[in-house]
Scaffold this active site. Structure first.
Site, short mmCIF file in Angstrom:
data_model
loop_
_atom_site.label_atom_id
_atom_site.label_comp_id
_atom_site.label_asym_id
_atom_site.label_seq_id
_atom_site.Cartn_x
_atom_site.Cartn_y
_atom_site.Cartn_z
N HIS A 1 1.20 0.66 -13.07
CA HIS A 1 1.70 -0.69 -13.39
C HIS A 1 3.39 -0.35 -13.44
O HIS A 1 3.81 0.60 -14.06
CB HIS A 1 1.46 -1.07 -14.67
CG HIS A 1 2.08 -2.56 -15.33
ND1 HIS A 1 1.73 -3.47 -14.77
CD2 HIS A 1 3.21 -2.87 -16.17
CE1 HIS A 1 2.50 -4.46 -15.14
NE2 HIS A 1 3.34 -3.91 -15.95
N ILE B 1 -7.27 -9.22 -12.03
CA ILE B 1 -7.73 -8.53 -13.42
C ILE B 1 -9.30 -8.21 -13.14
O ILE B 1 -9.91 -9.12 -12.52
CB ILE B 1 -7.43 -9.46 -14.51
CG1 ILE B 1 -6.07 -9.62 -14.67
CG2 ILE B 1 -8.21 -8.66 -15.77
CD1 ILE B 1 -6.01 -10.69 -15.77
N ASN C 1 -5.07 2.44 -13.18
CA ASN C 1 -4.18 1.51 -12.58
C ASN C 1 -2.69 2.15 -12.73
O ASN C 1 -2.54 2.60 -13.82
CB ASN C 1 -4.42 0.19 -13.20
CG ASN C 1 -3.44 -0.87 -12.78
OD1 ASN C 1 -3.28 -1.17 -11.56
ND2 ASN C 1 -2.77 -1.63 -13.64
N ASN D 1 1.70 3.04 -2.66
CA ASN D 1 1.06 3.94 -3.48
C ASN D 1 -0.19 4.56 -2.92
O ASN D 1 -0.57 5.67 -2.94
CB ASN D 1 0.78 3.25 -4.70
CG ASN D 1 1.79 2.97 -5.79
OD1 ASN D 1 2.17 4.28 -6.28
ND2 ASN D 1 2.25 2.07 -5.78
N GLY E 1 0.89 -1.46 -0.22
CA GLY E 1 0.03 -0.03 0.03
C GLY E 1 0.73 1.21 0.10
O GLY E 1 0.38 2.15 0.30
C1 GAR Z 1 3.70 -1.43 -7.37
O1 GAR Z 1 5.01 -1.39 -7.92
C2 GAR Z 1 2.75 -1.40 -8.42
O2 GAR Z 1 2.98 -0.62 -9.45
C3 GAR Z 1 2.47 -2.86 -8.74
O3 GAR Z 1 2.58 -3.63 -7.49
C4 GAR Z 1 3.38 -2.48 -6.42
C5 GAR Z 1 2.29 -2.28 -5.29
O4 GAR Z 1 3.16 -1.66 -4.46
N1 GAR Z 1 1.16 -3.24 -9.30
C6 GAR Z 1 1.10 -4.15 -10.14
O5 GAR Z 1 2.11 -4.91 -10.38
C7 GAR Z 1 -0.24 -4.51 -10.86
N2 GAR Z 1 -0.29 -5.52 -11.65
P1 GAR Z 1 2.37 -0.83 -3.15
O6 GAR Z 1 1.46 -2.00 -2.51
O7 GAR Z 1 3.33 -0.53 -2.06
O8 GAR Z 1 1.48 0.23 -3.69
#
Ligand code: GAR
Length: 202
Positions: free
Chosen positions: A110, A93, A108, A15, A13
């Site tokens: 990525h 997805i 989203n 982000n 989390g």
């Molecule tokens: C982030 O790097 C995000 O871009 C990626 O997971 C991580 C989550 O970090 N998302 C994906 O790979 C989606 N397919 P967070 O939980 O610390 O935000």
């Protein structure tokens, strides 16, 4: 327009935290109405609690199909008066059951420069492929895998001695900047979609 956000997250989390911090710093004109996670143990839920944001663990195994799960999520999001949805490290997805209620109102983030390296482990894919640059992409979500119209991308170098982890950390720094920034553009009504092309008013 102040965005009324819902956030879906599956993991740490960070982000989500970047969005919370941007709101608290007055840099993002939004409120987070609810955080939902398909992983009950996700630290994202603890982050939401800390900031007194409503949050709920969801249990995909309680539903027969992915569509059933998504329509339960969509109902909850509507109950919380969410008008814009952010997938912030959400590892499922989404199906049309969610998208039909939030058409063009789901983004989203990525961890790769789409359309390269969609799906899981975008950072590992980039290191293994041997690209010299990677980065992150914020895009609108459609029914495909990381295939919706691209709103913004940030580029980072891939260094000779990078591992998946070191590259992921470099990309994550950019994610934390670009995701709140894109949300602020959206709140200002500056983001326009025409087919695959997204333009941002200056
Ligand atoms: C982030 O790097 C995000 O871009 C990626 O997971 C991580 C989550 O970090 N998302 C994906 O790979 C989606 N397919 P967070 O939980 O610390 O935000």
């Amino acid at each position: 327009m102040r965005l009324q956000l819902g956030v879906l997250a599956s993991g740490n989390g960070s982000n989500l935290q970047a969005i919370i911090d941007a709101i608290e710093a007055g840099k993002l004109n939004a409120d987070i109405h609810v955080v939902l996670s398909d992983k009950p143990e996700a630290y994202a839920l603890a982050r939401a609690e800390k900031h007194k944001i409503p949050c709920l663990p969801m249990h995909p195994s309680n539903y027969q199909t992915r569509e059933d799960f998504d329509s339960a999520m969509a109902e909850l999001l509507e109950d919380f008066n969410v008008d814009f949805l952010v997938l912030a490290g959400y590892m499922r997805i989404v199906t049309k059951e969610l998208l039909k209620k939030f058409r063009k109102r789901v983004i989203n983030i990525h961890p790769a420069l789409l359309p390269s390296f969609p799906g899981l482990h975008g950072q590992r894919q980039a290191v293994e492929y041997g690209v010299k640059y990677s980065g992150c992409t914020v895009h609108f979500v459609d029914e495909g895998l990381d295939s919706g119209p691209i709103i913004a991308q940030r580029v980072v170098p891939v260094l000779d001695d990078d591992t998946e982890e070191t590259l992921a950390a470099r990309i994550l720094e950019q994610e934390h900047q670009v995701l709140p920034e894109v949300l602020q553009w959206i709140s200002e009504g500056r983001v326009h979609v025409d087919g695959r092309k997204v333009t941002i008013d200056k």
